[in-house]
Scaffold this active site. Structure first.
Site, short mmCIF file in Angstrom:
data_model
loop_
_atom_site.label_atom_id
_atom_site.label_comp_id
_atom_site.label_asym_id
_atom_site.label_seq_id
_atom_site.Cartn_x
_atom_site.Cartn_y
_atom_site.Cartn_z
N HIS A 191 0.69 -1.14 0.10
CA HIS A 191 -0.09 0.05 -0.03
C HIS A 191 0.97 1.37 -0.07
CE1 HIS A 191 -2.87 -2.96 1.69
NE2 HIS A 191 -3.58 -2.33 1.02
N ASP A 262 -4.79 -5.82 -7.89
CA ASP A 262 -4.88 -5.23 -6.67
C ASP A 262 -5.10 -3.79 -6.93
OD1 ASP A 262 -5.11 -4.85 -3.87
OD2 ASP A 262 -3.25 -5.66 -3.37
#
Length: 354
Positions: A191, A262
């Site tokens: 992230h 993702d």
């Protein structure tokens, strides 16, 4: 002979985006009707309680002739977006702890009950797919994975995850195995950064075993990691890598389902360039459904870019992710058993709170 010209309903586009609140605004409804969009992912900010989510799913499905796919991250533990009015599941590591304590078969039984209960609840609300199970191996390295990992043993992880998927499949809830080819051997959080896993391909074979087990069990979708494996493909993270997605996943492992990227807004994806470049890189590598989350401007850019291409990239694979009608009704007695099973698992999760 008269031949009837039957029109097929519009195909779903390759983008899955998000919305800001408990209901879509007029502007968000217009965005979700764009041909490039195929689905919506729900976050905690979209989920007040079960009744509100049921109404939201109905509203989202009604926006399109071919309904949008509605997905959610409902793994359990710290990754459970909807918490009010549904079962609070413990971290998936509790299934591995049960296997350590009582044996693999006990964990498989519990996992199938978990999948049954999870699937029954989410399908009742109108959710089509859940981004679970997480099958990264617990190597004690990745904090962002942590207790989301079932266990360290790849055979056990594959067997337990396949049992969980078996329960989900009985209810019609679709599943997504993640994060291919394995996120458990890197410390960095994708992230926030691009993790590098410098192991040779031979060492990564262990991480691939749970994915192979789920492919054999019929999992309909797999999500690649925003991780770079330079000794396999030194140029592209797995989600942008034809080597990983086409050569390894499709050809060598025989996966024929949906590849779900993702989130393309994550820092681990930024190396591919701006949002348009990330979209192109993911599609070229072989992804079918692309997540663009928590980035309204990025979503607008992705939609405009996809719709500017010569042809809208769509595929029949996405039809497999439309939630199916439940094939097994969970009886009252079965529900009591499943809830009791989850309660027992929660006892194996130190610090697990409501």
């Amino acid at each position: 002979m008269l031949v009837r010209n039957e029109r097929r309903p519009p195909a779903r586009g390759p983008l899955m985006v998000d919305i800001a609140g408990l209901r879509p605004t007029a502007a968000e409804c217009a965005m979700l009707r764009q041909p490039a969009v195929g689905g919506v992912i729900l976050f905690a900010r979209n989920c007040a309680d079960a009744g509100q989510v049921r109404a939201l799913c109905a509203e989202l499905h009604a926006l399109r002739t071919t309904p949008l796919l509605v997905g959610i991250d409902q793994e359990g533990g710290r990754v459970q977006r909807l918490r009010a009015g549904v079962t609070r599941f413990p971290p998936m590591a509790t299934l591995g702890r049960l296997a350590d304590r009582d044996g693999l078969e006990s964990a498989r039984v519990a996992a199938e009950d978990w999948g049954l209960l999870l699937g029954t609840e989410l399908r009742d609300l109108g959710v089509d797919l859940d981004f679970t199970p997480c099958v990264d191996l617990d190597r004690g390295i990745s904090a962002v994975i942590g207790d989301r990992a079932i266990h360290r043993d790849p055979v056990w992880v594959g067997a337990i995850a396949a049992a969980l998927w078996k329960g989900m499949a009985r209810t019609g809830l679709q599943g997504v195995a993640k994060h291919f080819p394995g996120h458990g051997a890197v410390a960095a959080d994708s992230h926030l950064d691009l993790p590098l896993d410098d192991r040779p391909f031979s060492a990564i074979q262990e991480d691939l075993q749970p994915f192979a087990a789920l492919i054999a069990a019929g999992i309909p979708a797999i999500m690649p990691a925003h991780c770079l494996y330079p000794r396999v493909d030194g140029e592209h993270p797995a989600g942008f890598s034809p080597r990983w997605l086409q050569d390894v996943l499709r050809k060598e492992m025989g996966f024929t389902g949906v590849v779900v990227s993702d989130d393309l807004s994550m820092a681990g994806a930024h190396g591919a360039g701006d949002m348009a470049a990330r979209v192109d890189a993911a599609l070229t590598a072989g992804a079918d459904l692309l997540l663009v989350c928590n980035d309204p401007e990025g979503a607008e850019t992705a939609i405009a870019h996809v719709q500017s291409r010569d042809a809208l990239p769509t595929g029949d694979r996405l039809e497999r992710l439309a939630g199916n009608a439940a094939t097994t009704a969970l009886s009252a007695a079965d529900r009591v058993r499943c809830v009791q099973q989850i309660g027992e698992l929660r006892a194996l999760a130190p610090g697990c709170t409501d």
